[in-house]
Write a protein that holds these residues in place. Structure first.
Motif, PDB file in Angstrom:
ATOM      1  N   LYS A 502       0.881  -1.136  -0.025  1.00 47.43           N
ATOM      2  CA  LYS A 502      -0.073   0.002  -0.066  1.00 47.43           C
ATOM      3  C   LYS A 502       0.840   1.191  -0.245  1.00 47.43           C
ATOM      4  N   PRO A 503       0.370   2.438  -0.481  1.00 40.11           N
ATOM      5  CA  PRO A 503       1.236   3.637  -0.549  1.00 40.11           C
ATOM      6  C   PRO A 503       1.528   4.117   0.877  1.00 40.11           C
ATOM      7  N   ASN A 504       2.961   4.111   1.134  1.00 42.24           N
ATOM      8  CA  ASN A 504       3.326   4.697   2.330  1.00 42.24           C
ATOM      9  C   ASN A 504       4.243   5.957   1.740  1.00 42.24           C
ATOM     10  N   LEU A 665      -0.900   0.940 -10.362  1.00 41.06           N
ATOM     11  CA  LEU A 665      -1.556   1.062  -8.794  1.00 41.06           C
ATOM     12  C   LEU A 665      -1.874   2.370  -8.545  1.00 41.06           C
ATOM     13  N   LEU A 666      -1.126   3.441  -8.613  1.00 45.94           N
ATOM     14  CA  LEU A 666      -1.659   4.747  -8.390  1.00 45.94           C
ATOM     15  C   LEU A 666      -2.676   5.327  -9.179  1.00 45.94           C
ATOM     16  N   GLU A 764       9.013  -3.516  -5.070  1.00 45.25           N
ATOM     17  CA  GLU A 764       8.174  -4.246  -4.051  1.00 45.25           C
ATOM     18  C   GLU A 764       6.613  -4.292  -4.499  1.00 45.25           C
ATOM     19  N   GLU A 765       6.186  -3.605  -5.483  1.00 37.99           N
ATOM     20  CA  GLU A 765       4.702  -3.582  -5.621  1.00 37.99           C
ATOM     21  C   GLU A 765       4.509  -4.201  -7.057  1.00 37.99           C
ATOM     22  N   SER A 766       3.208  -4.715  -7.170  1.00 37.80           N
ATOM     23  CA  SER A 766       2.858  -5.544  -8.334  1.00 37.80           C
ATOM     24  C   SER A 766       1.570  -5.357  -8.855  1.00 37.80           C
TER      25      SER A 766
END
Length: 769
Positions: A502-504, A665-666, A764-766
């Motif tokens: 999740k976006p941190n 994702l964003l 680390e995102e997919s």
């Protein structure tokens, strides 16, 4: 109350004047000594262990069940079964009493008894959610004890052939006497209990004399047949039904704790008085069950609820004990209930808190007592509490269960602040908790669920009121322990965390005023499950000013449902400070995973920006580069364009895109936040690949689970040539080119006529996870 507060202010002002006149502190020391003496004088007027805890607790336990139902329990269950029932009941309440005793030796117990204990551990919301129904249950308990007194009085009047009064008249007279005793003063009411203790001791002595003077030759039946009750024509019953009838006798351990605000030393009085009362009453119940089995015929145990009066050495003494026990229980409940209400009012948990919180000069909660009286009178008018009596018992059991839970949590967290003077093994609160929950659902499953629903509903009401707690609690420790446990499990687990991504965002800020323009975008990118770390940078003289502005922004984000934190570094060079922040946070478990930067117009800073993005890649952090369109800004927040570079010649989907995951994702995050529409645009440099590109986009929308209404477009040529012809959007999301070319970024912003976000994956995102 106002006069008292004014006096306190006056004393404080005088003390300040003395302190100014005597720098050496001599007069100040005298003032402190005077305050200590006044405190000791106030404590001298409070209750000790015997009067404040032991007596009310013992009298509540040795109540109507002992006089009217213990024989029936013994007749149904046999002596062994009765002892088992008594043992189980007292083990549950005994463990709870031990847990409560351990807990109060670790805290400064305030007014309100169980409410104060629970609030200081689990917060005002949980304390209030249990405290309000506990107050109502305590008030309605007065009604039940008054009804019990009236039943004994009417039986006595009928036995003696004396004309009786209407039942409602007896109830009101008895309650009027209780109210009058309490209004005269609580101390006077508590002294009355000494007389009641003497009466109950005399009634037990009458039984003891009968044990030595009357024949006790009945055979011992160790396990009964459980025939049932006479009013049900002995249709049979079960062990647990008989247990449910007896169990209320073992409750009442809160009678002394409810007086916590009126005790000289609650930390010592509550454990000593409560445990002594439980132990003595346990022995009395065991002995009485043995006497009844040996002295009273089996059929009378089942049919004659007043057999204890008939077979005692002197029956009137036992009758007096019955009346005294019910009266004392009603008195103790009425003394305790207003104190719970007053404690709830102090924290504004109940309406009219300011009025209800007031006390007299003798520290009597007079206003709370009047409100409690209205509840009691309303209960008396119902004439029959059988319909809600089980619910009252459930509220008491829920309170007992929560106290055990509080101690269990405190023990397991192993915080240094938990240093009870009376330590108990972990199995004590665990068994107390399990026993309370077990009894709840054995006695009445329906009312147990109703009680739980009411408490949970009240909890959420109080959560939304954002109560201000003057004391700390262990919730932060509990959440920290859970987070640490989860962090360790994640560290030890094998595999990747793409599904949990999740976006941190880490947001470096030199000028806090610019954050206002980014506020909505940052909120939309992170809400509801993301987070923000605001990294302020300021010269030494402006640190406090910048910190204050960032904390104001943090509050604004948190009010909008985004978890945010802020830190300010003493700034020397922007890129060095940001690099330091990334390095420090890299080792944290809950670390930022996206660096959010705004593209400045100053070209001299572009090289430093490129260095920072390279540093972010080293720390496996994604990058979002914000290029704002000064005129369009975020537009109407209805449409998002997601741009994908040429993927030819294969145009093949893969679980690992090259620098596309974060952008996908964003872009979805913004579309979802805006409840808007999404366009996915792919650049195709070779027109022969347009069909493959179209298929690629359709599959991508499906596998990435993008909104069904997503539109796909194939751009003929590079982004720069197609940008001005693309569907209009309020924001454009681009993967950041491998070569950092600021001229291209400005050109794309101007060509699209909208704000742009340029993104680089952190690894680390997919998008397909």
């Amino acid at each position: 109350m106002a006069k008292e507060e004014e006096g306190m202010r006056g004393e404080g002002e005088a003390g300040d004047d003395i302190e100014r006149q005597a720098p050496d502190g001599a007069e100040e020391a005298k003032d402190i000594q005077r305050q200590a003496e006044e405190h000791e004088q106030a404590q001298a007027s409070k209750f000790g262990t015997f009067a404040g805890v032991f007596t009310p607790t013992l009298l509540t336990i040795l109540g109507v069940i002992m006089f009217l139902r213990l024989g029936w329990v013994t007749g149904n269950a046999g002596l062994g079964g009765a002892w088992a029932i008594i043992g189980i009941a007292f083990v549950i309440t005994g463990f709870t009493a031990l847990s409560m005793s351990s807990f109060v030796t670790n805290i400064r117990v305030g007014a309100g008894g169980a409410f104060s204990m629970i609030s200081q551990s689990l917060g005002l919301e949980v304390g209030g959610a249990l405290g309000v129904p506990l107050f109502v249950a305590q008030a309605l308990g007065v009604v039940m004890y008054v009804f019990g007194f009236r039943a004994g009085w009417e039986w006595a009047a009928q036995s003696m052939g004396v004309p009786g009064l209407p039942s409602i008249a007896i109830d009101l007279i008895v309650f009027g006497l209780i109210l009058g005793l309490t209004l005269i003063s609580t101390r006077f009411a508590m002294r009355i209990q000494f007389l009641i203790v003497a009466i109950i001791v005399a009634s037990i002595a009458s039984v003891a004399i009968a044990a030595f003077t009357a024949p006790m030759d009945n055979p011992v039946v160790w396990w009964g047949e459980f025939e049932g009750a006479p009013e049900e024509n002995f249709t049979g019953t079960t062990f647990w039904v008989v247990f449910a009838v007896f169990f209320p006798a073992a409750t009442g351990i809160m009678a002394g704790a409810n007086m916590s605000g009126d005790l000289k030393n609650p930390r010592r009085a509550i454990p000593t008085g409560t445990l002594a009362a439980v132990a003595i009453s346990f022995v009395i119940y065991l002995a009485l069950a043995w006497w009844m089995m040996r002295a009273i015929p089996h059929d009378e145990l089942l049919t004659n609820y007043t057999a204890m009066i008939d077979y005692a050495f002197w029956g009137p003494a036992v009758l007096a004990g019955l009346l005294a026990a019910t009266f004392s229980s009603a008195l103790a409940s009425f003394v305790g209930a207003p104190r719970i209400l007053q404690a709830l009012a102090v924290h504004r948990i109940v309406p009219a808190g300011g009025w209800l919180a007031r006390t007299t000069s003798g520290n009597e909660p007079r206003h709370a007592a009047w409100v409690t009286s209205l509840i009691v009178i309303a209960g008396l008018m119902l004439r029959d509490l059988n319909a809600i009596a089980p619910l009252i018992t459930m509220f008491f059991l829920l309170t007992y269960a929560t106290i055990n839970l509080v101690v269990l949590i405190e023990q397991r967290l192993r915080l240094l602040s938990y240093r009870p003077l009376l330590k108990v093994p972990t199995f004590v609160p665990f068994m107390g908790l399990a026993g309370c929950l077990l009894v709840m659902f054995i006695v009445n499953p329906v009312f147990s669920l109703v009680a739980l629903v009411l408490v949970v509903a009240l909890y959420f009401v109080l959560v939304h009121r954002t109560l201000a707690a003057p004391m700390g609690d262990v919730r932060s420790g509990l959440f920290t322990a859970l987070a640490e446990w989860a962090a360790k499990r994640v560290r030890l687990a094998r595999g990747t965390a793409e599904r949990a991504w999740k976006p941190n965002l880490l947001v470096p800020i030199e000028d806090p005023s610019r954050l206002h323009g980014q506020f909505e975008l940052l909120h939309h990118l992170t809400h509801p499950m993301g987070s923000l770390k605001l990294l302020g940078m300021a010269p030494e003289r402006e640190v406090e000013h910048v910190e204050a502005q960032l904390l104001d922004s943090v509050r604004a984000f948190q009010e909008r449902g985004v978890f945010a934190m802020a830190t300010v570094l003493r700034s020397e060079r922007f890129q060095d400070d940001v690099r330091t922040g990334m390095e420090v946070l890299a080792g944290a478990f809950f670390r930022p995973n996206v660096l959010f930067l705004q593209l400045p117009k100053d070209r001299e800073t572009h090289a430093a920006l490129d260095e920072l993005m390279s540093e972010a890649r080293r720390h496996r952090m994604g990058v979002v580069l914000f290029v704002e369109h000064e005129t369009a800004r975020l537009g109407r927040r209805e449409r998002v364009n997601l741009w994908l570079p040429d993927q030819g010649p294969e145009w093949k989907l893969d679980m690992e895109f090259e620098n596309l995951d974060l952008a996908i994702l964003l872009a979805y995050r913004l579309t979802d936040s805006w409840n808007g529409a999404l366009n996915v645009i792919a650049a195709v440099e070779d027109t022969a690949h347009e069909e493959r590109a179209q298929e690629f986009l359709v599959r991508l929308v499906d596998l990435a689970r993008l909104p069904a209404a997503t539109s796909v477009h194939v751009a003929d040529g590079e982004f720069g040539r197609y940008a001005s012809q693309a569907p209009h959007a309020d924001i454009n999301v681009f993967p950041l080119p491998s070569e950092f070319d600021t001229d291209l970024l400005w050109h794309l912003r101007d060509a699209t006529g909208a704000t742009c976000l340029f993104m680089r994956d952190g690894g680390e995102e997919s998008a397909l996870a």
